[in-house]
Design an enzyme around this catalytic site. Sequence first.
Site, PDB file in Angstrom:
ATOM      1  N   LYS A  50     -25.154  39.874  -5.189  1.00 40.98           N
ATOM      2  CA  LYS A  50     -26.062  38.765  -6.123  1.00 40.98           C
ATOM      3  C   LYS A  50     -26.471  39.826  -7.088  1.00 40.98           C
ATOM      4  O   LYS A  50     -27.225  40.637  -7.260  1.00 40.98           O
ATOM      5  CB  LYS A  50     -27.214  38.049  -5.670  1.00 40.98           C
ATOM      6  CG  LYS A  50     -27.583  37.224  -6.612  1.00 40.98           C
ATOM      7  CD  LYS A  50     -28.771  36.370  -5.967  1.00 40.98           C
ATOM      8  CE  LYS A  50     -29.543  35.493  -6.998  1.00 40.98           C
ATOM      9  NZ  LYS A  50     -30.514  34.718  -6.181  1.00 40.98           N
ATOM     10  N   TRP A  51     -25.797  39.994  -8.271  1.00 39.31           N
ATOM     11  CA  TRP A  51     -26.162  40.660  -9.319  1.00 39.31           C
ATOM     12  C   TRP A  51     -26.907  40.228 -10.575  1.00 39.31           C
ATOM     13  O   TRP A  51     -26.224  39.258 -11.408  1.00 39.31           O
ATOM     14  CB  TRP A  51     -24.530  41.260 -10.013  1.00 39.31           C
ATOM     15  CG  TRP A  51     -24.855  42.308 -10.942  1.00 39.31           C
ATOM     16  CD1 TRP A  51     -25.361  42.435 -12.273  1.00 39.31           C
ATOM     17  CD2 TRP A  51     -24.201  43.562 -11.037  1.00 39.31           C
ATOM     18  NE1 TRP A  51     -25.247  43.324 -13.207  1.00 39.31           N
ATOM     19  CE2 TRP A  51     -24.394  44.352 -12.210  1.00 39.31           C
ATOM     20  CE3 TRP A  51     -23.130  44.422 -10.286  1.00 39.31           C
ATOM     21  CZ2 TRP A  51     -23.910  45.616 -12.734  1.00 39.31           C
ATOM     22  CZ3 TRP A  51     -22.723  45.517 -10.674  1.00 39.31           C
ATOM     23  CH2 TRP A  51     -23.065  46.072 -11.846  1.00 39.31           C
ATOM     24  N   ASP A  52     -27.981  40.578 -10.603  1.00 38.66           N
ATOM     25  CA  ASP A  52     -29.054  39.909 -11.533  1.00 38.66           C
ATOM     26  C   ASP A  52     -29.227  40.644 -12.928  1.00 38.66           C
ATOM     27  O   ASP A  52     -28.940  41.645 -12.928  1.00 38.66           O
ATOM     28  CB  ASP A  52     -30.419  39.556 -10.826  1.00 38.66           C
ATOM     29  CG  ASP A  52     -30.724  38.258 -11.200  1.00 38.66           C
ATOM     30  OD1 ASP A  52     -30.605  37.512 -12.345  1.00 38.66           O
ATOM     31  OD2 ASP A  52     -31.890  37.614 -10.486  1.00 38.66           O
ATOM     32  N   CYS A  53     -29.697  39.985 -13.926  1.00 36.93           N
ATOM     33  CA  CYS A  53     -30.056  40.516 -15.146  1.00 36.93           C
ATOM     34  C   CYS A  53     -30.993  39.446 -15.802  1.00 36.93           C
ATOM     35  O   CYS A  53     -30.588  38.526 -16.506  1.00 36.93           O
ATOM     36  CB  CYS A  53     -28.801  40.422 -16.163  1.00 36.93           C
ATOM     37  SG  CYS A  53     -29.128  40.879 -17.715  1.00 36.93           S
ATOM     38  N   ASN A  54     -32.274  39.576 -15.638  1.00 38.30           N
ATOM     39  CA  ASN A  54     -33.437  38.902 -15.885  1.00 38.30           C
ATOM     40  C   ASN A  54     -33.952  39.012 -17.526  1.00 38.30           C
ATOM     41  O   ASN A  54     -34.894  38.201 -17.723  1.00 38.30           O
ATOM     42  CB  ASN A  54     -34.613  39.099 -14.963  1.00 38.30           C
ATOM     43  CG  ASN A  54     -34.346  38.315 -13.708  1.00 38.30           C
ATOM     44  OD1 ASN A  54     -34.152  36.987 -13.956  1.00 38.30           O
ATOM     45  ND2 ASN A  54     -33.732  38.918 -12.586  1.00 38.30           N
ATOM     46  N   ASP A  59     -32.482  38.812  -0.854  1.00 37.22           N
ATOM     47  CA  ASP A  59     -32.822  38.614  -2.589  1.00 37.22           C
ATOM     48  C   ASP A  59     -33.789  39.949  -2.720  1.00 37.22           C
ATOM     49  O   ASP A  59     -33.921  40.745  -2.051  1.00 37.22           O
ATOM     50  CB  ASP A  59     -33.436  37.232  -2.582  1.00 37.22           C
ATOM     51  CG  ASP A  59     -32.820  36.931  -3.960  1.00 37.22           C
ATOM     52  OD1 ASP A  59     -33.353  37.456  -5.131  1.00 37.22           O
ATOM     53  OD2 ASP A  59     -31.877  36.067  -4.165  1.00 37.22           O
ATOM     54  N   ASP A  60     -34.376  39.722  -4.103  1.00 36.72           N
ATOM     55  CA  ASP A  60     -35.191  40.571  -4.451  1.00 36.72           C
ATOM     56  C   ASP A  60     -36.199  41.155  -3.662  1.00 36.72           C
ATOM     57  O   ASP A  60     -36.762  40.276  -2.727  1.00 36.72           O
ATOM     58  CB  ASP A  60     -35.856  40.005  -5.761  1.00 36.72           C
ATOM     59  CG  ASP A  60     -36.495  41.100  -6.583  1.00 36.72           C
ATOM     60  OD1 ASP A  60     -36.636  42.174  -6.309  1.00 36.72           O
ATOM     61  OD2 ASP A  60     -37.054  40.459  -7.841  1.00 36.72           O
ATOM     62  N   ARG A  83     -40.541  39.585 -18.928  1.00 34.89           N
ATOM     63  CA  ARG A  83     -40.684  39.822 -17.278  1.00 34.89           C
ATOM     64  C   ARG A  83     -40.981  41.205 -16.754  1.00 34.89           C
ATOM     65  O   ARG A  83     -40.506  41.755 -15.835  1.00 34.89           O
ATOM     66  CB  ARG A  83     -39.147  39.262 -16.738  1.00 34.89           C
ATOM     67  CG  ARG A  83     -39.577  38.797 -15.196  1.00 34.89           C
ATOM     68  CD  ARG A  83     -38.354  38.143 -14.749  1.00 34.89           C
ATOM     69  NE  ARG A  83     -38.167  37.620 -13.437  1.00 34.89           N
ATOM     70  CZ  ARG A  83     -37.997  38.496 -12.429  1.00 34.89           C
ATOM     71  NH1 ARG A  83     -37.281  39.473 -12.330  1.00 34.89           N
ATOM     72  NH2 ARG A  83     -38.016  37.998 -10.947  1.00 34.89           N
ATOM     73  N   ASP A  94     -31.913  28.632 -12.114  1.00 30.96           N
ATOM     74  CA  ASP A  94     -32.906  28.877 -11.229  1.00 30.96           C
ATOM     75  C   ASP A  94     -33.539  27.190 -10.790  1.00 30.96           C
ATOM     76  O   ASP A  94     -34.308  27.163  -9.942  1.00 30.96           O
ATOM     77  CB  ASP A  94     -34.221  29.770 -11.761  1.00 30.96           C
ATOM     78  CG  ASP A  94     -33.727  31.061 -11.690  1.00 30.96           C
ATOM     79  OD1 ASP A  94     -32.589  31.617 -10.904  1.00 30.96           O
ATOM     80  OD2 ASP A  94     -34.316  31.971 -12.390  1.00 30.96           O
TER      81      ASP A  94
END
EC number: 3.2.1.22
Length: 719
Positions: free
Chosen positions: A460-464, A346-347, A426, A531
């Site tokens: 895992k394509w995130d968009c926060n 992950d990140d 964020r 989450d």
Amino acid sequence: MKNRLFSLICLLVISISLKASDKIVIPISTENISLIYKVGDNGRLYQSYLGQKLRFSSDIDQLPLGGEAYITHGMEDYFEPAIRVLHNDGNPSLLLKYVSYETKQLQPDVTETVIKLKDDIYPVTVDLHFVSYAKENIIKSFTEISHQEKKPVTLYNYASSLLHLNSEKYFLTEFAGDWAHEVNMTEQQLSFGKKVLDTKLGSRANMFNSPFFLLSLNENSRENEGEVLFGTIGWTGNFRFTFEVDNENKLRILSGINNYASEYSLKPKELFRTPEFIFTFSAEGKGKASRDFHRWARKYQVKDGEKSRLTLLNNWEATYFDFNEDKLVDIMDEAKTLGVDMFLLDDGWFANKYPRSSDHQGLGDWDETVEKLPNGIGKLVKEATDKGIKFGLWIEPEMVNPKSELYEKHKDWVIHLPNRDEYYFRHQLVLDLSNPEVQDYVFGIVDNLMTKYPGIAYFKWDCNSPITNIYSPYLKDKQSHLYIDHVRGLYNVLERVKAKYPNLPMMLCSGGGGRTDYEALKYFTEFWPSDNTDPIERIFIQWGYSHFFPSKTMAAHVTSWNKNAGIKFRTDVAMMGKLGFDIRTHEMTPAEQEYCKGAVQNFNRLSGAILDGDLYRLVSPYEGNHSAVMYVNETTDKAVLFAFDIHPRYGEMLQPVRLQGLNPDAQYEIKEINLVPGTKSILKCDGKTFSGELLMKVGIPVFSGRQLASRVIEISKVK
């Protein structure tokens, strides 16, 4: 003379009747639904009917015209229009008349109907598209708008769909919430006026409000009875649903892009295509509508919808940003022992000038952090491969931290206001995907990683972040195009990824459930619902999403959230979706580790029912202290029942749970599985055989008075 006059009158009546019967009728149908349009004597198009399928053309002929199909602004209608334009000469009106329609077969059970409308004074054309899926009872609706005026025409309203309903009462269920508190279901009766569900967040668009709804006619929605309409929009950006009850108690539902700050300058001969509004109508309650949506999604819409899914172990909640190469290799060993298919990093693995040690910096700089990963991603891919598991990677390619090399070099690629202090969500900003250069860069993030490390098996394509500081340096004098062109730019990127890496599975993540729409799911195999992985909350969250999305699209992980719930309860909840783990298994007891290994084996063995079977919601967590759902495979010879005691009351009278979806004439064996080693089933029906009829009409006792107890029951047809 009298006979001649009588004959003339008869001919006149016959002529009038023929003219009435010759009215153009345009039927759009599935196995269970009819959507009927008619052309009026004034040459305009009307929606005559939407509901249970009508089989006889003689009945259809008797239907009244109904409401205008695509209502325009500036004419005689007093309520919300589907389309509003401004012509070159300043005239804001539009009058659409029927021109023609055509129907074509796209696939054996998929039909597209296109109805062409046109203004007979201004050269503006509107094509209404309807794609019907016969067996799944799904209809897609979208609109194409074009013109041949000499200069651009401004679009202010441009709905994907306008549906009319006529009933005594209307009950709307919406799915709203916030981060870690998604898809809370609330139902309310609609009365005169407008109810609007919309979002203005741009990218992480669904953070507060999900892009789907259900509407029940005459009474509150029920699971297995009553008429309901399910609707959702395929758009990964700002959407808007408008429900308007008029003075005659008729309801119109307008769905599409939210036109807030989004008037669109349409060039001559340019085609403006709206997103798809996707809906079904059920006369058998919510359960039937959900199962139709699930079957359609798996077969036609979701990436690899009919293929298997990868179980995984993620490091995020086990390490957060605090890891190095050795720690990750240790967690891979745990993944191997657990029996999952993949390890997901992950990140926190990237950036060097501003290393990604927190969410304050590094986004945009996609080189491995040398201090953490001296041998790069390649070393991790090899370690995973050597252990017989796959390797997946987290990315957030649409975003940038101001504290990054990318921001320092290309501030012109960032959505931000001139002459204003920047506001961060964020600690980050959104890259401007309306800019083709930025699209190339974002595609290049994936392409460079896959080229350099072809062993990467999953993203895992995130968009926060939502879009803040709303201004595009690229669009300049067309700022009202930003919300639309940004989403189109995202689709351009995803199309390129899918074209070059067609077999690459990806998870759609957006700070949890900030993106949950069916257009995005054309490019992603699953999404991250929330989450919040507290298993109690996940029961509610997964219950809400299950109305529209099949279980194989919902990534569900076992974590350490809510340690009052044992590892069995947490795992049983996660097994109702696409199972994963986000926890250090070496911190478990040997019995817990053995239990989790067995759960993974059971999940894989029963995935045909859990991931590809029909869902039946049996007991709602919204209605009491327990919850139960079951999945039944296509041949009805295997089913899996999940039952949860959340917070039962002392001395509560527990009733048997009636099952659904089984063959009433077949015999089924009941067996509790997912037992912690050293424990036995307390179910009185465990190991016994019953007819499908008894299981559905009488039921079996599956609940207890124990707090946070769960059981998974395998139901097998006796051969």
